[in-house]
Design an enzyme around this catalytic site. Structure first.
Site, PDB file in Angstrom:
ATOM      1  N   PHE A   1     -10.266   4.250  -2.080  1.00 11.50           N
ATOM      2  CA  PHE A   1      -9.833   3.421  -3.205  1.00 11.50           C
ATOM      3  C   PHE A   1     -10.534   3.864  -4.489  1.00 11.50           C
ATOM      4  O   PHE A   1      -9.903   4.039  -5.532  1.00 11.50           O
ATOM      5  CB  PHE A   1     -10.129   1.948  -2.899  1.00 11.50           C
ATOM      6  CG  PHE A   1      -9.682   1.022  -3.990  1.00 11.50           C
ATOM      7  CD1 PHE A   1      -8.344   0.728  -4.165  1.00 11.50           C
ATOM      8  CD2 PHE A   1     -10.611   0.455  -4.852  1.00 11.50           C
ATOM      9  CE1 PHE A   1      -7.917  -0.116  -5.189  1.00 11.50           C
ATOM     10  CE2 PHE A   1     -10.198  -0.392  -5.869  1.00 11.50           C
ATOM     11  CZ  PHE A   1      -8.854  -0.679  -6.025  1.00 11.50           C
TER      12      PHE A   1
ATOM     13  N   HIS B   1      11.883   0.154  -0.705  1.00 10.10           N
ATOM     14  CA  HIS B   1      11.429  -1.188  -0.300  1.00 10.10           C
ATOM     15  C   HIS B   1      12.555  -1.944   0.404  1.00 10.10           C
ATOM     16  O   HIS B   1      12.435  -3.142   0.663  1.00 10.10           O
ATOM     17  CB  HIS B   1      10.999  -2.006  -1.524  1.00 10.10           C
ATOM     18  CG  HIS B   1       9.736  -1.532  -2.176  1.00 10.10           C
ATOM     19  ND1 HIS B   1       8.636  -1.111  -1.474  1.00 10.10           N
ATOM     20  CD2 HIS B   1       9.388  -1.436  -3.489  1.00 10.10           C
ATOM     21  CE1 HIS B   1       7.677  -0.764  -2.317  1.00 10.10           C
ATOM     22  NE2 HIS B   1       8.110  -0.946  -3.544  1.00 10.10           N
TER      23      HIS B   1
ATOM     24  N   GLY C   1       0.833  -1.208   0.000  1.00  9.37           N
ATOM     25  CA  GLY C   1       0.000   0.000   0.000  1.00  9.37           C
ATOM     26  C   GLY C   1       0.866   1.257   0.000  1.00  9.37           C
ATOM     27  O   GLY C   1       0.439   2.318   0.477  1.00  9.37           O
TER      28      GLY C   1
HETATM   29  P1  A3P Z   1      -4.282  -4.902  -4.443  1.00 11.39           P
HETATM   30  O1  A3P Z   1      -3.440  -5.425  -5.562  1.00 11.39           O
HETATM   31  O2  A3P Z   1      -4.536  -5.927  -3.371  1.00 11.39           O
HETATM   32  O3  A3P Z   1      -5.546  -4.263  -4.910  1.00 11.39           O
HETATM   33  P2  A3P Z   1       1.829  -0.571  -3.570  1.00 11.39           P
HETATM   34  O4  A3P Z   1       1.469   0.863  -3.708  1.00 11.39           O
HETATM   35  O5  A3P Z   1       2.720  -0.867  -2.396  1.00 11.39           O
HETATM   36  O6  A3P Z   1       2.346  -1.138  -4.846  1.00 11.39           O
HETATM   37  O7  A3P Z   1       0.497  -1.367  -3.199  1.00 11.39           O
HETATM   38  C1  A3P Z   1      -0.529  -1.558  -4.151  1.00 11.39           C
HETATM   39  C2  A3P Z   1      -1.722  -2.150  -3.436  1.00 11.39           C
HETATM   40  O8  A3P Z   1      -2.340  -1.099  -2.653  1.00 11.39           O
HETATM   41  C3  A3P Z   1      -2.799  -2.648  -4.403  1.00 11.39           C
HETATM   42  O9  A3P Z   1      -3.435  -3.745  -3.724  1.00 11.39           O
HETATM   43  C4  A3P Z   1      -3.684  -1.423  -4.527  1.00 11.39           C
HETATM   44  O10 A3P Z   1      -4.976  -1.703  -5.004  1.00 11.39           O
HETATM   45  C5  A3P Z   1      -3.703  -0.972  -3.060  1.00 11.39           C
HETATM   46  N1  A3P Z   1      -4.126   0.429  -2.919  1.00 11.39           N
HETATM   47  C6  A3P Z   1      -3.664   1.517  -3.549  1.00 11.39           C
HETATM   48  N2  A3P Z   1      -4.360   2.614  -3.202  1.00 11.39           N
HETATM   49  C7  A3P Z   1      -5.307   2.215  -2.321  1.00 11.39           C
HETATM   50  C8  A3P Z   1      -6.366   2.884  -1.612  1.00 11.39           C
HETATM   51  N3  A3P Z   1      -6.595   4.170  -1.782  1.00 11.39           N
HETATM   52  N4  A3P Z   1      -7.132   2.135  -0.779  1.00 11.39           N
HETATM   53  C9  A3P Z   1      -6.923   0.809  -0.616  1.00 11.39           C
HETATM   54  N5  A3P Z   1      -5.942   0.121  -1.283  1.00 11.39           N
HETATM   55  C10 A3P Z   1      -5.149   0.814  -2.120  1.00 11.39           C
END
Ligand code: A3P
Length: 326
Positions: A256, A136, A75
């Protein structure tokens, strides 16, 4: 000071594992955690050479820097958007017209993504004040100045089964992974996926969560009570308290649905400029806690649960101590 060894992995590009021996050979003494660091190897793409590790080691931080550190797919982008807005007096105009990934640079991105220019130099040149820098990397591979100068670190964790599912879709979409989800689970539990060991990454920050410069939070907490996380983060960053209206506006901006529908909140379009990826690729995929429940096979779940159990029992912890019930 850094030692690497090659490993076999099913990923489409070669992987290595990197260890930080520290100047005395007994690990990174700048990290405020006493443990046997010879157990801490981090899997990375082979572009992350020992020389690259030294460049990260020598990275100069600034007094006002804030770092967002996560395991991939925890996230990060969600947190970057939140932290950037808090640090920039809720400048929605800029937030709605530029990608979080451009406002908050990914320190080691050039070692992970061949399509991007030298990200360490980009961070050096970043004009924003404060700089919000994403990484990361596990604790021992981050620039020592973060620890020596007590720079603010926001560490965001997410439960491993949702991480695996999210990462599998992401890497498959990018063409970095060609196998099945079950095969991906096998690589993940064998520490062959980039930035693993997953649990070493999370547990080291969890154990340091009471350090003054560390804000430890989970994706699950953000999903359950975003308002509470915003309040605590705002205090940690030394930002002014938000009014009820400002809080509602921020929660709405970070939802989201809103981020997925917004051109710059959703980095899918930007990612499609990096390399040819399928039309159905979606960075903002499901955005829920528990997407593993209908996506992972029961064998896959069991393998990850076993990894969790074996790793955490040494610390007297269970997964729900960290993430609540998922
Ligand atoms: P999912 O693939 O489970 O949907 P990162 O930014 O570390 O790459 O993480 C991406 C993950 O965070 C994805 O998960 C994405 O959908 C989720 N994500 C991004 N923005 C979000 C939001 N506003 N609320 C909830 N989840 C979110």
């Amino acid at each position: 000071m850094y030692t690497s060894r090659p490993i076999d992995s099913s990923a489409s590009s070669p992987r290595i594992q990197l260890q930080c021996k520290g100047p005395n050979g007994s690990g990174p003494e700048w990290v405020p955690l006493k443990q046997d660091w010879s157990e801490r190897w981090c899997t990375l793409p082979d572009r992350f050479t020992e020389d690259y590790a030294i460049r990260i080691h020598d990275f100069e931080t600034r007094d006002s820097d804030v770092f967002v550190v996560t395991f991939m797919k925890a996230g990060t982008t969600w947190m970057q958007e939140l932290a950037w807005l808090l640090l920039n007096k809720m400048d929605y105009e800029t937030a709605k017209s530029s990608y979080a990934m451009h406002r908050s640079v990914f320190l080691e991105e050039s070692a992970v993504n061949p399509a991007v220019p030298d990200s360490i130099s980009l961070c050096n040149k970043m004009k924003g004040n404060p700089r919000l820098i994403k990484s990361h990397l596990p604790a021992q591979l981050l620039p020592p100045q973060l620890w020596k100068q007590g720079r603010k670190i926001i560490y965001m964790a997410r439960n491993p089964k949702d991480i695996v599912v999210s990462q599998y879709h992401f890497l498959t979409g990018f063409g970095f992974w060609q196998g099945s989800l079950d095969e991906f689970v096998d690589d993940f539990v064998a520490d062959k996926v980039s930035f693993t060991s997953y649990w070493a990454h999370v547990i080291d920050f969890y154990r340091m969560r009471d350090e003054e410069n560390i804000f430890f939070v989970t994706y699950e907490e953000m999903s359950r009570n975003l308002g509470d996380v915003i309040k605590r983060l705002s205090l940690f960053l030394g930002c002014k308290e938000l009014s009820e209206n400002e809080m509602d506006k921020l929660i709405n901006h970070l939802s989201f649905k809103n981020m997925k529908e917004s051109k710059f909140g959703n980095p899918t379009g930007l990612m499609k400029t990096y390399r040819k990826i399928g039309d159905d690729f979606q960075f903002m995929r499901r955005g829920i806690v528990g997407s593993f429940k209908d996506e992972l096979s029961s064998e896959g779940k069991e393998k990850i649960d076993q990894l969790t159990y074996t790793f955490l029992k040494e610390y007297g912890l269970t997964e729900s101590d960290i993430f609540g019930e998922v």
